[in-house]
Motif scaffolding. Structure first.
Motif, PDB file in Angstrom:
ATOM      1  N   LEU A  66      -0.520   2.382  15.404  1.00 10.09           N
ATOM      2  CA  LEU A  66      -0.288   3.803  15.155  1.00 10.09           C
ATOM      3  C   LEU A  66      -0.032   4.068  13.676  1.00 10.09           C
ATOM      4  N   ALA A  67       0.790   3.209  13.058  1.00 11.48           N
ATOM      5  CA  ALA A  67       1.104   3.378  11.637  1.00 11.48           C
ATOM      6  C   ALA A  67      -0.142   3.206  10.784  1.00 11.48           C
ATOM      7  N   ASN A  68      -0.974   2.224  11.124  1.00 15.53           N
ATOM      8  CA  ASN A  68      -2.201   2.003  10.352  1.00 15.53           C
ATOM      9  C   ASN A  68      -3.190   3.144  10.538  1.00 15.53           C
ATOM     10  N   ASN A  69      -3.240   3.693  11.760  1.00 21.71           N
ATOM     11  CA  ASN A  69      -4.121   4.832  11.999  1.00 21.71           C
ATOM     12  C   ASN A  69      -3.661   6.040  11.182  1.00 21.71           C
ATOM     13  N   LEU A  70      -2.344   6.244  11.121  1.00 21.53           N
ATOM     14  CA  LEU A  70      -1.800   7.337  10.324  1.00 21.53           C
ATOM     15  C   LEU A  70      -2.130   7.138   8.842  1.00 21.53           C
ATOM     16  N   GLY A 128      -8.770  -0.497   4.259  1.00 21.43           N
ATOM     17  CA  GLY A 128      -7.653  -1.414   4.472  1.00 21.43           C
ATOM     18  C   GLY A 128      -6.813  -1.035   5.673  1.00 21.43           C
ATOM     19  N   ALA A 129      -6.568   0.284   5.854  1.00 21.45           N
ATOM     20  CA  ALA A 129      -5.775   0.740   6.995  1.00 21.45           C
ATOM     21  C   ALA A 129      -6.547   0.595   8.299  1.00 21.45           C
ATOM     22  N   TYR A 130      -7.837   0.918   8.259  1.00 21.88           N
ATOM     23  CA  TYR A 130      -8.661   0.872   9.471  1.00 21.88           C
ATOM     24  C   TYR A 130      -8.841  -0.557   9.966  1.00 21.88           C
ATOM     25  N   GLN A 131      -8.942  -1.523   9.025  1.00 19.12           N
ATOM     26  CA  GLN A 131      -9.163  -2.920   9.402  1.00 19.12           C
ATOM     27  C   GLN A 131      -7.890  -3.753   9.318  1.00 19.12           C
ATOM     28  N   TYR A 132      -6.742  -3.096   9.164  1.00 22.18           N
ATOM     29  CA  TYR A 132      -5.437  -3.764   9.119  1.00 22.18           C
ATOM     30  C   TYR A 132      -5.350  -4.817   8.019  1.00 22.18           C
ATOM     31  N   LYS A 133      -5.844  -4.468   6.817  1.00 18.75           N
ATOM     32  CA  LYS A 133      -5.780  -5.367   5.665  1.00 18.75           C
ATOM     33  C   LYS A 133      -4.580  -4.962   4.799  1.00 18.75           C
ATOM     34  N   GLU A 134      -3.448  -5.644   5.003  1.00 14.06           N
ATOM     35  CA  GLU A 134      -2.227  -5.260   4.300  1.00 14.06           C
ATOM     36  C   GLU A 134      -2.345  -5.463   2.789  1.00 14.06           C
ATOM     37  N   LEU A 185      -5.043  -5.164   0.951  1.00 12.33           N
ATOM     38  CA  LEU A 185      -5.849  -4.060   0.429  1.00 12.33           C
ATOM     39  C   LEU A 185      -5.042  -2.768   0.399  1.00 12.33           C
ATOM     40  N   LEU A 186      -4.185  -2.573   1.396  1.00 13.02           N
ATOM     41  CA  LEU A 186      -3.328  -1.387   1.423  1.00 13.02           C
ATOM     42  C   LEU A 186      -2.317  -1.414   0.279  1.00 13.02           C
ATOM     43  N   ALA A 187      -1.768  -2.591   0.016  1.00 16.36           N
ATOM     44  CA  ALA A 187      -0.801  -2.712  -1.077  1.00 16.36           C
ATOM     45  C   ALA A 187      -1.468  -2.420  -2.426  1.00 16.36           C
ATOM     46  N   VAL A 188      -2.696  -2.924  -2.597  1.00 16.42           N
ATOM     47  CA  VAL A 188      -3.444  -2.646  -3.827  1.00 16.42           C
ATOM     48  C   VAL A 188      -3.730  -1.149  -3.937  1.00 16.42           C
ATOM     49  N   TYR A 189      -4.085  -0.543  -2.807  1.00 16.54           N
ATOM     50  CA  TYR A 189      -4.349   0.899  -2.796  1.00 16.54           C
ATOM     51  C   TYR A 189      -3.122   1.689  -3.246  1.00 16.54           C
ATOM     52  N   LEU A 190      -1.958   1.360  -2.686  1.00 15.88           N
ATOM     53  CA  LEU A 190      -0.740   2.092  -3.015  1.00 15.88           C
ATOM     54  C   LEU A 190      -0.394   1.946  -4.492  1.00 15.88           C
ATOM     55  N   CYS A 191      -0.582   0.752  -5.025  1.00 16.74           N
ATOM     56  CA  CYS A 191      -0.294   0.509  -6.437  1.00 16.74           C
ATOM     57  C   CYS A 191      -1.254   1.298  -7.339  1.00 16.74           C
ATOM     58  N   CYS A 192      -2.549   1.197  -7.036  1.00 15.41           N
ATOM     59  CA  CYS A 192      -3.554   1.886  -7.858  1.00 15.41           C
ATOM     60  C   CYS A 192      -3.427   3.403  -7.752  1.00 15.41           C
ATOM     61  N   ALA A 237       2.137   8.027   3.113  1.00 14.47           N
ATOM     62  CA  ALA A 237       1.426   6.753   3.271  1.00 14.47           C
ATOM     63  C   ALA A 237       2.334   5.568   2.961  1.00 14.47           C
ATOM     64  N   CYS A 238       3.147   5.700   1.922  1.00  9.31           N
ATOM     65  CA  CYS A 238       4.103   4.635   1.583  1.00  9.31           C
ATOM     66  C   CYS A 238       5.085   4.409   2.724  1.00  9.31           C
ATOM     67  N   SER A 239       5.579   5.512   3.299  1.00 13.91           N
ATOM     68  CA  SER A 239       6.526   5.412   4.413  1.00 13.91           C
ATOM     69  C   SER A 239       5.880   4.765   5.622  1.00 13.91           C
ATOM     70  N   ALA A 240       4.633   5.158   5.919  1.00 15.00           N
ATOM     71  CA  ALA A 240       3.926   4.580   7.062  1.00 15.00           C
ATOM     72  C   ALA A 240       3.666   3.090   6.847  1.00 15.00           C
ATOM     73  N   PHE A 241       3.319   2.718   5.609  1.00 14.33           N
ATOM     74  CA  PHE A 241       3.065   1.304   5.302  1.00 14.33           C
ATOM     75  C   PHE A 241       4.341   0.483   5.436  1.00 14.33           C
ATOM     76  N   ARG A 242       5.448   1.040   4.946  1.00 18.17           N
ATOM     77  CA  ARG A 242       6.725   0.328   5.041  1.00 18.17           C
ATOM     78  C   ARG A 242       7.163   0.200   6.502  1.00 18.17           C
ATOM     79  N   ASN A 243       6.977   1.249   7.295  1.00 14.40           N
ATOM     80  CA  ASN A 243       7.344   1.195   8.712  1.00 14.40           C
ATOM     81  C   ASN A 243       6.484   0.190   9.463  1.00 14.40           C
TER      82      ASN A 243
END
Length: 286
Positions: A3-7, A62-68, A70-77, A265-271
């Motif tokens: 659910l968090a990744n879908n969000l 990254g979110a769709y394929q559950y690549k954490e 890639l998600l971390a790189v996205y948030l940083c960039c 998005a940051c909150s969803a990633f952390r959760n």
């Protein structure tokens, strides 16, 4: 976790959509006639918009394929890009805040003083080093003579209020017949000089040459006119200011939406990370 990744994926899709008005604003700025002559300010917003689009696409994948990772790189960039966009917005607001326009008594249009604009614009856009190329670019448009097709009498010319800063400078709008504006800064001498109207680009017998240094720079030669005048430079800056103010309204709205999306998005990633850690703990992995 799913659910968090879908969000997060949905939020990244929103961020990707936000890149469209940013890129569109940059393309609009770059396509304006004045910006075609001023290369310095043409592409920064377009580049930022494209980068935000690419980074958002990576975040969505990254979110769709559950690549954490890639998600971390996205948030940083994305944090860096939002910061850069804020810097561009604040910078544009500061350098375009001063307005060099003033109302001319008995005229339906405004004229422009170079001293009324910010030091940065004067020193980096219309300084002596850059103005030669800009002047040639403006002159090559061959638009001042077209004024005679629009305004036949002095009354028509002086009473026109359909004027933009650059059109008060030199350029004729070809995009719409409704945009046929008065061109004064580069195509006519300053009003204070007291020149007598013959036609929009032909003026004679000045009565007050000492009123403005531009009075001595005016030339009835159609290739010269007032392209070397400070009023022409001021008109160009006036139109740049007007265009950037319009673009800033769109960019401000977009960046606010981007910041909200990024925070969620940051909150969803952390959760999602917390849920994953808790799940591993319950399974005895930790």
């Amino acid at each position: 976790m799913a659910l968090a990744n879908n969000l997060t994926a949905i939020l990244n899709l929103l961020a990707l959509l936000c890149s469209i008005p940013i890129t569109a604003s940059g393309i609009w700025l770059a396509s304006k006639p004045d910006n075609e002559c001023v290369n310095l300010l043409r592409w920064p917003v377009v580049v930022l918009g494209v980068l935000i689009l690419l980074v958002s696409a990576c975040g969505f994948i990254g979110a769709y394929q559950y690549k954490e990772t890639l998600l971390a790189v996205y948030l940083c960039c994305m944090a860096i890009l939002i910061g850069l966009l804020l810097v561009v917005l604040i910078f544009a607001f500061v350098v375009t805040r001063p307005d060099g326009s003033y109302q001319v008594p008995g005229r339906g249009y405004k004229e422009y003083r170079l001293e009324g604009f910010s030091n940065w614009l004067r020193e980096n856009v219309v300084d002596s080093k850059n103005w030669g190329k800009i002047r040639a670019c403006l002159a090559d448009t061959n638009v001042c003579p077209k004024l005679s097709q629009r305004f036949i009498t002095a009354d028509q010319f002086f009473s026109s209020s359909s004027i933009t800063p650059l059109q008060a400078c030199s350029l004729f709008s070809f995009n719409s017949l409704l945009n046929l504006k008065l061109l004064s800064g580069c195509c006519k001498p300053p009003t204070a000089c007291g020149y007598n109207f013959v036609n929009p680009t032909l003026w004679q017998n000045p009565t007050n040459m000492a009123a403005d240094a531009d009075c001595y720079l005016w030339n009835n030669d159609q290739s010269q006119l007032c392209y070397n005048c400070n009023s022409c430079k001021a008109g160009l800056l006036g139109n740049l200011r007007k265009d950037w103010r319009k673009a800033n309204l769109i960019l401000i709205i977009t960046v606010v939406v981007l910041i909200c999306v990024y925070v969620i998005a940051c909150s969803a990633f952390r959760n999602a990370q917390t849920e994953d850690l808790f799940r591993k703990y319950k399974q005895g992995w930790v």
